[in-house]
Design a protein around this motif. Structure first.
Motif, PDB file in Angstrom:
ATOM      1  N   GLN A 127       3.648  -3.118 -18.062  1.00  0.00           N
ATOM      2  CA  GLN A 127       3.804  -2.208 -19.188  1.00  0.00           C
ATOM      3  C   GLN A 127       2.755  -2.477 -20.272  1.00  0.00           C
ATOM      4  O   GLN A 127       2.156  -1.537 -20.817  1.00  0.00           O
ATOM      5  CB  GLN A 127       5.206  -2.322 -19.781  1.00  0.00           C
ATOM      6  N   GLY A 128       2.520  -3.749 -20.561  1.00  0.00           N
ATOM      7  CA  GLY A 128       1.556  -4.090 -21.592  1.00  0.00           C
ATOM      8  C   GLY A 128       0.147  -3.636 -21.245  1.00  0.00           C
ATOM      9  O   GLY A 128      -0.577  -3.098 -22.097  1.00  0.00           O
ATOM     10  N   VAL A 137       8.259  -4.792  -6.165  1.00  0.00           N
ATOM     11  CA  VAL A 137       6.906  -4.229  -6.066  1.00  0.00           C
ATOM     12  C   VAL A 137       6.983  -2.756  -5.695  1.00  0.00           C
ATOM     13  O   VAL A 137       6.254  -1.916  -6.252  1.00  0.00           O
ATOM     14  CB  VAL A 137       6.080  -5.028  -5.037  1.00  0.00           C
ATOM     15  N   ARG A 138       7.842  -2.423  -4.773  1.00  0.00           N
ATOM     16  CA  ARG A 138       8.020  -1.023  -4.361  1.00  0.00           C
ATOM     17  C   ARG A 138       8.491  -0.162  -5.539  1.00  0.00           C
ATOM     18  O   ARG A 138       7.993   0.942  -5.763  1.00  0.00           O
ATOM     19  CB  ARG A 138       9.032  -0.986  -3.216  1.00  0.00           C
ATOM     20  N   ALA A 139       9.437  -0.695  -6.306  1.00  0.00           N
ATOM     21  CA  ALA A 139       9.951   0.049  -7.461  1.00  0.00           C
ATOM     22  C   ALA A 139       8.883   0.228  -8.534  1.00  0.00           C
ATOM     23  O   ALA A 139       8.765   1.303  -9.140  1.00  0.00           O
ATOM     24  CB  ALA A 139      11.175  -0.661  -8.029  1.00  0.00           C
ATOM     25  N   TRP A 140       8.090  -0.825  -8.795  1.00  0.00           N
ATOM     26  CA  TRP A 140       7.023  -0.698  -9.788  1.00  0.00           C
ATOM     27  C   TRP A 140       5.995   0.337  -9.348  1.00  0.00           C
ATOM     28  O   TRP A 140       5.496   1.121 -10.168  1.00  0.00           O
ATOM     29  CB  TRP A 140       6.338  -2.046  -9.995  1.00  0.00           C
ATOM     30  N   ASP A 182       2.492   7.334 -12.109  1.00  0.00           N
ATOM     31  CA  ASP A 182       1.974   8.398 -12.975  1.00  0.00           C
ATOM     32  C   ASP A 182       1.368   7.857 -14.261  1.00  0.00           C
ATOM     33  O   ASP A 182       0.661   8.592 -14.975  1.00  0.00           O
ATOM     34  CB  ASP A 182       3.083   9.394 -13.300  1.00  0.00           C
ATOM     35  N   ASP A 183       1.634   6.579 -14.577  1.00  0.00           N
ATOM     36  CA  ASP A 183       1.036   5.944 -15.754  1.00  0.00           C
ATOM     37  C   ASP A 183      -0.318   5.331 -15.458  1.00  0.00           C
ATOM     38  O   ASP A 183      -0.989   4.841 -16.375  1.00  0.00           O
ATOM     39  CB  ASP A 183       1.971   4.862 -16.298  1.00  0.00           C
ATOM     40  N   GLY A 184      -0.704   5.318 -14.186  1.00  0.00           N
ATOM     41  CA  GLY A 184      -2.013   4.789 -13.825  1.00  0.00           C
ATOM     42  C   GLY A 184      -2.010   3.536 -12.995  1.00  0.00           C
ATOM     43  O   GLY A 184      -3.065   2.940 -12.749  1.00  0.00           O
ATOM     44  N   THR A 219      -7.818  -2.208 -16.359  1.00  0.00           N
ATOM     45  CA  THR A 219      -8.622  -1.016 -16.075  1.00  0.00           C
ATOM     46  C   THR A 219     -10.118  -1.302 -16.032  1.00  0.00           C
ATOM     47  O   THR A 219     -10.895  -0.473 -15.554  1.00  0.00           O
ATOM     48  CB  THR A 219      -8.342   0.071 -17.131  1.00  0.00           C
ATOM     49  N   GLU A 220     -10.528  -2.472 -16.505  1.00  0.00           N
ATOM     50  CA  GLU A 220     -11.928  -2.870 -16.431  1.00  0.00           C
ATOM     51  C   GLU A 220     -12.210  -3.761 -15.226  1.00  0.00           C
ATOM     52  O   GLU A 220     -13.328  -4.265 -15.072  1.00  0.00           O
ATOM     53  CB  GLU A 220     -12.338  -3.590 -17.711  1.00  0.00           C
TER      54      GLU A 220
END
Length: 317
Positions: free
Chosen positions: A144-145, A53-56, A62-64, A122-123
């Motif tokens: 990622q998806g 979780v920390r790594a993710w 920066d990808d959101g 995101t919704e």
């Protein structure tokens, strides 16, 4: 909470506090992928999941991605904000942490597990969930998806108490010591609840059984040492042995660990020296044993040199 069968992320409004962030609501989270991680600071399953979780959180920030840890305490001493703050610092957690001392966020999600992951798009729709350890590659692919990115998965290796369990040789289950959930207690005469009593170790401990020696009080969620020199013994088959401990409001309490009646030597855990010496300072999970070689059946005994030690649960890996 549902619209046309789509489950929206519940409110975090029931939080009793926040660490590493001001409170985050729909306005602040809108347009972000949110990963909600339920944890409690003494949970070995969460500790072994946390490196991922920390790594993710770092790799996809920066990808959101916004990771939000929700600390819902299992034991009474885990309600103390300073202990949660200390655990957050010890694990190098820099993402927002919700304090959920009243279980309102836990209940809003209808959650039942530590650890638990909820993947919110995101919704604000919960798109996936996972309970317990494992499934790390799939979870990262979900991230990622939902972010619309594709790259190599992160390489993660936990160290110390965060290291993955030796599942192939693990034969001993998590064992609570307080009478509410206790099992396999082996001291002669059985337990006495909520009152001090002298206990003895049996002549022989069977595998996955435990016993007390000395003056102890067995409470609902823990056992508390009433006089110096008391011990807990456990017969186990596992690479790692951990014990959740607290000193309450007392000064640090020295303890000594023996494995099969001798100092652990190279089998000592990260919280114990080779001669078996350790010190109980903070309320947390203590690693007492880590076998460097062959995993086999052994007897662990921990003796506390001062009264006041509180012991909650043994966990193994």
């Amino acid at each position: 909470m549902t619209v046309f069968g789509r489950v929206h992320m519940p409110s975090l409004g029931g939080a009793t506090g926040w660490l590493n962030s001001d409170p985050l609501g729909p306005a602040e989270l809108r347009g972000h992928l949110v990963l909600v991680n339920f944890w409690t600071l003494t949970c070995i399953n969460w500790l072994r999941q946390e490196p991922y979780v920390r790594a993710w959180a770092q790799a996809y920030r920066d990808d959101g991605l916004i990771v939000i840890g929700v600390h819902t305490p299992e034991f009474s001493f885990e309600h103390e904000i300073d202990r949660v703050r200390q655990a957050t610092k010890a694990r190098a957690i820099d993402y927002p942490v919700v304090l959920d001392n009243d279980y309102e966020v836990w209940d809003a999600f209808d959650n039942h597990y530590w650890p638990a992951l909820y993947f919110v798009d995101t919704e604000g729709i919960i798109r996936d969930q996972h309970f317990g350890e494992g499934r790390y590659e799939q979870s990262e692919r979900v991230i990622q998806g939902l972010l619309g990115v594709e790259r190599e998965l992160i390489s993660v290796e936990g160290v110390g108490v965060e290291a993955e369990a030796d599942w192939d040789h693990l034969r001993t289950p998590e064992t609570y010591l307080g009478y509410e959930r206790s099992e396999r207690f082996a001291s002669p005469g059985g337990p006495a609840f909520d009152e001090g009593r002298a206990y003895e170790l049996p002549e022989r401990l069977r595998l996955n059984h435990w016993a007390l020696a000395g003056e102890w009080t067995i409470g609902r969620e823990n056992v508390v040492l009433d006089q110096a020199g008391g011990s807990i013994a456990y017969r186990l088959h596992a690479r790692d042995a951990h014990l959740v401990l607290s000193a309450g409001a007392r000064d640090p309490i020295a303890f000594r660990v023996l494995v099969d009646g001798a100092p652990p030597g190279p089998s000592h855990g990260v919280d114990v020296d080779e001669d078996g010496t350790g010190v109980l300072r903070d309320g947390r999970l203590y690693q007492l044993v880590r076998e460097p070689d062959t995993v086999r059946e052994r007897t662990l005994q921990i003796t506390f040199l001062e009264p006041g030690a509180e012991a909650y649960v043994f966990t193994f890996g």
